[in-house]
Design a protein around this motif. Sequence first.
Motif, PDB file in Angstrom:
ATOM      1  N   LEU A   1       0.738  -1.220   0.032  1.00 28.26           N
ATOM      2  CA  LEU A   1      -0.105  -0.090  -0.075  1.00 28.26           C
ATOM      3  C   LEU A   1       0.952   1.291   0.031  1.00 28.26           C
ATOM      4  CD1 LEU A   1      -2.853  -0.911   2.607  1.00 28.26           C
ATOM      5  CD2 LEU A   1      -3.157  -0.359   0.150  1.00 28.26           C
TER       6      LEU A   1
ATOM      7  N   ARG B   1       2.843   1.409  -3.479  1.00 31.00           N
ATOM      8  CA  ARG B   1       1.630   1.836  -4.635  1.00 31.00           C
ATOM      9  C   ARG B   1       1.405   3.133  -4.619  1.00 31.00           C
ATOM     10  NH1 ARG B   1      -1.469  -3.395  -3.850  1.00 31.00           N
ATOM     11  NH2 ARG B   1       0.075  -4.898  -4.868  1.00 31.00           N
ATOM     12  N   SER B   2       0.911   3.628  -3.525  1.00 27.36           N
ATOM     13  CA  SER B   2       0.395   5.036  -3.189  1.00 27.36           C
ATOM     14  C   SER B   2       1.420   6.186  -3.494  1.00 27.36           C
ATOM     15  CB  SER B   2      -0.094   5.151  -1.775  1.00 27.36           C
ATOM     16  OG  SER B   2       0.670   5.043  -1.027  1.00 27.36           O
TER      17      SER B   2
ATOM     18  N   LEU C   1      -3.950  12.321  -3.266  1.00 25.34           N
ATOM     19  CA  LEU C   1      -4.672  11.209  -3.625  1.00 25.34           C
ATOM     20  C   LEU C   1      -6.111  11.066  -3.211  1.00 25.34           C
ATOM     21  CD1 LEU C   1      -1.958   8.631  -2.522  1.00 25.34           C
ATOM     22  CD2 LEU C   1      -2.168   9.641  -4.508  1.00 25.34           C
TER      23      LEU C   1
ATOM     24  N   SER D   1      -8.820   7.827  -2.856  1.00 24.58           N
ATOM     25  CA  SER D   1      -8.063   6.845  -3.193  1.00 24.58           C
ATOM     26  C   SER D   1      -6.738   6.658  -1.858  1.00 24.58           C
ATOM     27  CB  SER D   1      -7.087   6.564  -4.339  1.00 24.58           C
ATOM     28  OG  SER D   1      -6.364   7.566  -4.451  1.00 24.58           O
ATOM     29  N   PHE D   2      -6.899   7.576  -1.005  1.00 25.63           N
ATOM     30  CA  PHE D   2      -5.878   7.398   0.473  1.00 25.63           C
ATOM     31  C   PHE D   2      -6.897   6.764   1.363  1.00 25.63           C
ATOM     32  CE2 PHE D   2      -3.140   8.734   3.820  1.00 25.63           C
ATOM     33  CZ  PHE D   2      -2.225   8.283   3.316  1.00 25.63           C
TER      34      PHE D   2
ATOM     35  N   HIS E   1      -4.613   2.821   4.084  1.00 27.20           N
ATOM     36  CA  HIS E   1      -3.179   3.644   3.506  1.00 27.20           C
ATOM     37  C   HIS E   1      -2.579   4.492   4.628  1.00 27.20           C
ATOM     38  CE1 HIS E   1      -4.947   2.735  -0.841  1.00 27.20           C
ATOM     39  NE2 HIS E   1      -3.572   2.894  -1.217  1.00 27.20           N
TER      40      HIS E   1
ATOM     41  N   TRP F   1       1.141   3.840   5.936  1.00 24.11           N
ATOM     42  CA  TRP F   1       1.903   4.893   6.128  1.00 24.11           C
ATOM     43  C   TRP F   1       2.357   5.334   7.394  1.00 24.11           C
ATOM     44  CZ3 TRP F   1       5.100   7.203   2.855  1.00 24.11           C
ATOM     45  CH2 TRP F   1       4.985   7.208   1.379  1.00 24.11           C
TER      46      TRP F   1
END
Length: 140
Positions: A8, A11-12, A106, A109-110, A114, A118
């Motif tokens: 995750l 990709r992010s 983002l 989509s975050f 995610h 993070w």
Amino acid sequence: MTPQQTQLVKRSFWIAEGRRTQLAGCFLAELFARDPALWRLFSSDPALRRDKLHHAVAGFVASIDRLHPIVPVLEWLAFHGARHGSGERQHVAIADAFLAAMETVLGESFTPAHRQAWWLACRSVIDVMVHALEAEPLAA
């Protein structure tokens, strides 16, 4: 971190990397709104700030599943920041500002997954930096 959380994060960041100018701008705005005194840790040249931020995060993301190769860099950053009065509180502010910037860039989509991935990644870096200062208080 689980392998899924690592993916995750990777990709992010890959998606956000295409918007690095926006990401850097959002990050710095968030950071200085949270702690204006942290301005002293950053270059006054906007392009240099953006490039340094991008390279630092890209190096961190590339090493997220194996931090030991970048531990010396993280320790140096901890010592450098400590000379300017930065410690765990400031490292957490930096992480929080970066997460807010990622969320802004983002959008939907975050996801909460995610954010959690993070945060765990950032916390691992913060822990390395805090430990370096605790282990070598005179080096700061």
